[in-house]
Scaffold this motif. Structure first.
Motif, mmCIF file in Angstrom:
data_model
loop_
_atom_site.group_PDB
_atom_site.id
_atom_site.type_symbol
_atom_site.label_atom_id
_atom_site.label_comp_id
_atom_site.label_asym_id
_atom_site.label_seq_id
_atom_site.Cartn_x
_atom_site.Cartn_y
_atom_site.Cartn_z
ATOM 1 N N LEU A 32 42.371 45.287 50.967
ATOM 2 C CA LEU A 32 40.854 45.827 50.530
ATOM 3 C C LEU A 32 40.085 44.656 50.086
ATOM 4 O O LEU A 32 40.460 43.835 49.602
ATOM 5 C CB LEU A 32 41.256 46.989 49.631
ATOM 6 C CG LEU A 32 42.055 48.402 50.333
ATOM 7 C CD1 LEU A 32 42.095 49.281 49.354
ATOM 8 C CD2 LEU A 32 41.338 48.741 51.445
ATOM 9 N N GLN A 33 38.870 45.153 49.941
ATOM 10 C CA GLN A 33 37.902 44.208 49.466
ATOM 11 C C GLN A 33 37.376 44.664 47.961
ATOM 12 O O GLN A 33 36.903 46.006 48.065
ATOM 13 C CB GLN A 33 36.499 43.621 50.186
ATOM 14 C CG GLN A 33 37.083 43.380 51.735
ATOM 15 C CD GLN A 33 37.780 42.166 52.031
ATOM 16 O OE1 GLN A 33 37.556 41.170 51.185
ATOM 17 N NE2 GLN A 33 38.534 42.372 52.957
ATOM 18 N N VAL A 34 37.392 44.165 46.881
ATOM 19 C CA VAL A 34 36.730 44.515 45.784
ATOM 20 C C VAL A 34 35.357 43.764 45.553
ATOM 21 O O VAL A 34 35.416 42.510 45.670
ATOM 22 C CB VAL A 34 37.715 44.511 44.429
ATOM 23 C CG1 VAL A 34 36.937 44.838 43.254
ATOM 24 C CG2 VAL A 34 39.002 45.192 44.727
ATOM 25 N N GLU A 36 32.094 41.583 44.659
ATOM 26 C CA GLU A 36 32.033 40.445 43.649
ATOM 27 C C GLU A 36 31.517 41.204 42.221
ATOM 28 O O GLU A 36 30.692 42.066 42.265
ATOM 29 C CB GLU A 36 31.075 39.599 44.145
ATOM 30 C CG GLU A 36 31.583 38.259 43.677
ATOM 31 C CD GLU A 36 30.576 37.309 44.124
ATOM 32 O OE1 GLU A 36 30.210 37.118 45.290
ATOM 33 O OE2 GLU A 36 29.901 36.598 43.492
ATOM 34 N N GLU A 39 35.379 45.556 38.817
ATOM 35 C CA GLU A 39 36.655 45.472 38.347
ATOM 36 C C GLU A 39 37.355 46.786 39.285
ATOM 37 O O GLU A 39 36.880 47.564 39.811
ATOM 38 C CB GLU A 39 36.548 45.977 37.065
ATOM 39 C CG GLU A 39 36.287 44.888 36.040
ATOM 40 C CD GLU A 39 36.248 45.104 34.672
ATOM 41 O OE1 GLU A 39 36.696 44.193 33.896
ATOM 42 O OE2 GLU A 39 35.831 46.327 34.030
ATOM 43 N N LEU A 40 38.724 46.632 39.435
ATOM 44 C CA LEU A 40 39.678 47.381 40.126
ATOM 45 C C LEU A 40 40.073 48.553 39.312
ATOM 46 O O LEU A 40 40.323 48.249 38.060
ATOM 47 C CB LEU A 40 40.677 46.707 40.644
ATOM 48 C CG LEU A 40 41.811 47.309 41.386
ATOM 49 C CD1 LEU A 40 41.399 48.216 42.592
ATOM 50 C CD2 LEU A 40 42.863 46.396 41.606
ATOM 51 N N LEU A 83 37.463 53.213 46.608
ATOM 52 C CA LEU A 83 37.839 52.137 47.905
ATOM 53 C C LEU A 83 38.808 52.921 48.973
ATOM 54 O O LEU A 83 38.880 52.263 50.109
ATOM 55 C CB LEU A 83 38.520 50.989 47.126
ATOM 56 C CG LEU A 83 37.720 49.911 46.125
ATOM 57 C CD1 LEU A 83 38.502 49.053 45.598
ATOM 58 C CD2 LEU A 83 36.491 49.175 47.012
ATOM 59 N N ALA B 30 43.966 52.669 35.436
ATOM 60 C CA ALA B 30 43.803 51.350 34.850
ATOM 61 C C ALA B 30 42.964 50.640 35.277
ATOM 62 O O ALA B 30 42.404 50.692 36.472
ATOM 63 C CB ALA B 30 45.376 50.850 34.855
ATOM 64 N N VAL B 31 42.407 49.463 34.632
ATOM 65 C CA VAL B 31 41.350 48.862 34.840
ATOM 66 C C VAL B 31 42.003 47.305 35.223
ATOM 67 O O VAL B 31 42.403 46.666 34.154
ATOM 68 C CB VAL B 31 40.050 48.702 34.124
ATOM 69 C CG1 VAL B 31 39.125 47.784 34.668
ATOM 70 C CG2 VAL B 31 39.514 49.873 33.833
ATOM 71 N N LEU B 32 41.815 46.883 36.275
ATOM 72 C CA LEU B 32 42.514 45.384 36.655
ATOM 73 C C LEU B 32 41.271 44.475 37.036
ATOM 74 O O LEU B 32 40.205 45.051 37.691
ATOM 75 C CB LEU B 32 43.455 45.542 37.717
ATOM 76 C CG LEU B 32 44.609 46.512 37.286
ATOM 77 C CD1 LEU B 32 45.537 46.779 38.639
ATOM 78 C CD2 LEU B 32 45.510 45.695 36.340
ATOM 79 N N GLN B 33 41.612 43.276 36.912
ATOM 80 C CA GLN B 33 40.790 42.287 37.582
ATOM 81 C C GLN B 33 41.436 41.766 38.753
ATOM 82 O O GLN B 33 42.640 41.174 38.924
ATOM 83 C CB GLN B 33 40.431 41.058 36.467
ATOM 84 C CG GLN B 33 40.199 41.333 35.092
ATOM 85 C CD GLN B 33 39.022 42.128 34.819
ATOM 86 O OE1 GLN B 33 37.970 41.981 35.798
ATOM 87 N NE2 GLN B 33 38.972 42.913 34.088
ATOM 88 N N VAL B 34 40.531 41.658 39.774
ATOM 89 C CA VAL B 34 40.758 40.905 41.124
ATOM 90 C C VAL B 34 40.024 39.460 40.937
ATOM 91 O O VAL B 34 38.996 39.635 40.969
ATOM 92 C CB VAL B 34 40.437 41.652 42.262
ATOM 93 C CG1 VAL B 34 40.795 40.809 43.429
ATOM 94 C CG2 VAL B 34 41.370 43.040 42.368
ATOM 95 N N MET B 38 39.479 36.428 46.198
ATOM 96 C CA MET B 38 40.646 37.135 46.504
ATOM 97 C C MET B 38 40.499 38.513 47.018
ATOM 98 O O MET B 38 39.542 39.254 46.655
ATOM 99 C CB MET B 38 41.738 37.230 45.324
ATOM 100 C CG MET B 38 41.776 35.926 44.687
ATOM 101 S SD MET B 38 43.148 34.817 45.523
ATOM 102 C CE MET B 38 44.533 35.073 44.552
ATOM 103 N N GLU B 39 41.696 38.972 47.962
ATOM 104 C CA GLU B 39 41.238 40.408 48.487
ATOM 105 C C GLU B 39 42.459 41.036 47.821
ATOM 106 O O GLU B 39 43.482 40.565 47.327
ATOM 107 C CB GLU B 39 41.741 40.361 50.094
ATOM 108 C CG GLU B 39 40.435 39.736 50.806
ATOM 109 C CD GLU B 39 40.755 39.531 52.275
ATOM 110 O OE1 GLU B 39 39.799 39.782 52.970
ATOM 111 O OE2 GLU B 39 41.767 39.216 52.371
ATOM 112 N N LEU B 40 42.298 42.403 47.849
ATOM 113 C CA LEU B 40 43.314 43.339 46.946
ATOM 114 C C LEU B 40 44.312 43.725 48.235
ATOM 115 O O LEU B 40 44.064 44.123 49.307
ATOM 116 C CB LEU B 40 42.520 44.436 46.507
ATOM 117 C CG LEU B 40 43.383 45.675 46.066
ATOM 118 C CD1 LEU B 40 44.027 45.096 44.701
ATOM 119 C CD2 LEU B 40 42.628 46.768 45.802
#
Lengths: 326, 326
Positions: A32-34, A36, A39-40, A83, B30-34, B38-40
């Motif tokens: 998947l694309q997050v 730019e 945050e995920l 997403l 939860a909040v994460l940084q990609v 980069m792709e997830l």
């Protein structure tokens, strides 16, 4: 009747693929694309047969809808746009194919109304059916909604009525008892229980008002306020006369029961938000709907319910009280 | 013995929080940084008691280790580095706390050795225990490993021995039968089954050789080759004399059984990679270990096993054959 055990794993997978995003299935994981700068956000849920759903109260279509709605609501509660979701499914071999088909139709219809889809998953057999959903979303860092950032004096805002889902469950559990209630009211309450709407629609409206503290009311309005206060190390005053009681609930329950369902019912999936009073009022003015201020954040670390119609009436809301109600 | 039902949900959650990333738990998600550019990558798995694990063959620590290893292996199979996992857990009220504690210790130890952690999850009761894990990873788009991109003439590379996990299971199922085998061999095989190592360590070594096609061998070496060929719309020739048979397996099984376990055993979590012959040879030269070329991708859409020692011996490998073995 076609059962899962008659289909075999490959045929079952082939049929379920129809419900998944076509470009994302077929590898060990989905890519998947997050966007730019975003945050995920990740949230996981497990629903187990006879604990979270049963054929008595919830047809499989509704199990699917509700399980997705609950996960999308977790994203909305964080301020995040979806997403996609992954679905890991454990199925008893005796499960009819029709049940699985309806489950996925319910999941898919809910996902479609929020422009997202199933991006991956797993399938296995088990003695009872269980559904594990992980919802993936993205949020601009400055639009992230946390539970831990409430400030003293913040207004507490709710985005809609509570208790409707609990009332709908009541009708499903004792249909005879409520057969004299008009069909429209019954339908509205049952739909609130079976097809709740996560409040992703509100996120764009919140843009001008960040930072906002909050969460969803999936475990009940009182629980949400207590959770926010605990995580923020604050307390709250809630004014009973400001909490709207849906007229539909009062058609099937007395005022005392209606208030209990409204405070403790759960699964309404509204948002409970804390923001400075002026911003809260602006939000309400701009958003002509059921959004209401029901109280404020206080320094003293307790959550009290105040009945302005009765002098000196302060009722302490605690987590143990919530549990004693159900 | 302390049981889950005696602890209550809040105490259980409090204890399990100790195993989660401290900054990420407490909100709806939860909040994460990609990382930028980069792709997830997302992969989900469900493990159910009495289907995927039982107290007979797998202590809870090992259930935890293996479930995490399987998910991290899915990330490795995509070329992705882990960002974290979510764990949704259904537990029978009769589960001893010790079982849950050991499960989380196993998960955590495996996660720690790959510098990642539990970032969120869910906890619920159920008649049987079930564990749903979603692994999150990130990958540079040009280093993504897919199943669908194999080219005619690509060499098929395996990153280690197969069949060890299956042999270890055999010893666990019939310890009496194998008690004459030396302890070191027994331990190695059992460990291969109980504490498999996802091949995330290989990802940096693969950097110079992309684009690479591949997947992990979690469902067996033969299955991986068939899956890659199906997704790539190609076939493969595999040379029997090039497939390494671990000497430890030959200590407990005859050559025919050893070959079956090596081809169809599963849960070895090696990588099966396809890349042009020259690059494949360079990879092997640089990576002095058990990495081997065992065959090549062909135009004809069938997967054949060729025994060079026997004239005209071509054995067709099919998915139905895989299923008939187990």
């Amino acid at each position: 009747m076609e059962l899962i055990k008659d289909l075999g794993e490959h045929e079952l997978l082939r049929r379920l693929k129809a419900y998944c995003h076509p470009h994302l299935v077929g590898d060990d994981g989905a890519v998947l694309q997050v966007s730019e700068g975003m945050e995920l956000v990740v949230s996981s849920d497990m629903l187990v047969e006879n604990v979270h759903f049963s054929d008595r109260t919830t047809p499989p279509y509704m199990v699917g809808w509700r399980s997705v709605a609950a996960n999308l609501s977790d994203l909305a509660a964080m301020g995040a746009y979806p997403l996609g979701i992954t679905v890991a499914l454990s199925l008893s071999p005796q499960t009819p194919w029709h049940w699985v088909e309806s489950l996925y139709q319910g999941m898919n219809d809910c996902l479609k109304s929020f422009h997202t889809s199933i991006v991956g998953g797993d399938l296995t057999r088990g003695e009872v059916s269980a559904i594990a959903i992980t919802a993936l979303g993205e949020v601009k860092p400055e639009q992230k909604i946390l539970r831990s950032t409430a400030q003293i004096g913040d207004s507490i805002v709710i985005t809609g009525n509570h208790g409707l889902s609990r009332a709908g469950l009541e009708i499903l559990l004792s249909p005879q008892k409520y057969q004299h209630i008009d069909q429209k009211t019954q339908q509205k309450l049952i739909l609130a229980h079976q097809q709740p709407q996560p409040r992703l629609d509100l996120l764009p409206l919140l843009n001008p008002y960040h930072p906002i503290t909050g969460m969803d009311s999936s475990d009940g309005l009182a629980d949400a306020i207590i959770q926010i206060c605990q995580q923020s190390n604050r307390g709250a005053k809630i004014y009973q006369d400001k909490i709207p009681i849906a007229p539909e609930i009062l058609q099937i329950a007395d005022l005392n029961t209606a208030l209990k369902w409204t405070l403790f019912g759960g699964e309404d999936f509204e948002l409970v938000l804390c923001l400075p009073p002026k911003k809260a009022q602006q939000l309400i003015n701009h958003h002509h709907s059921k959004t209401k201020i029901i109280g404020e954040i206080t320094e003293e670390k307790k959550v009290v319910l105040i009945d302005n119609n009765q002098p000196c009436s302060e009722h302490l809301l605690t987590q143990s009280e919530i549990f004693s109600h159900f």
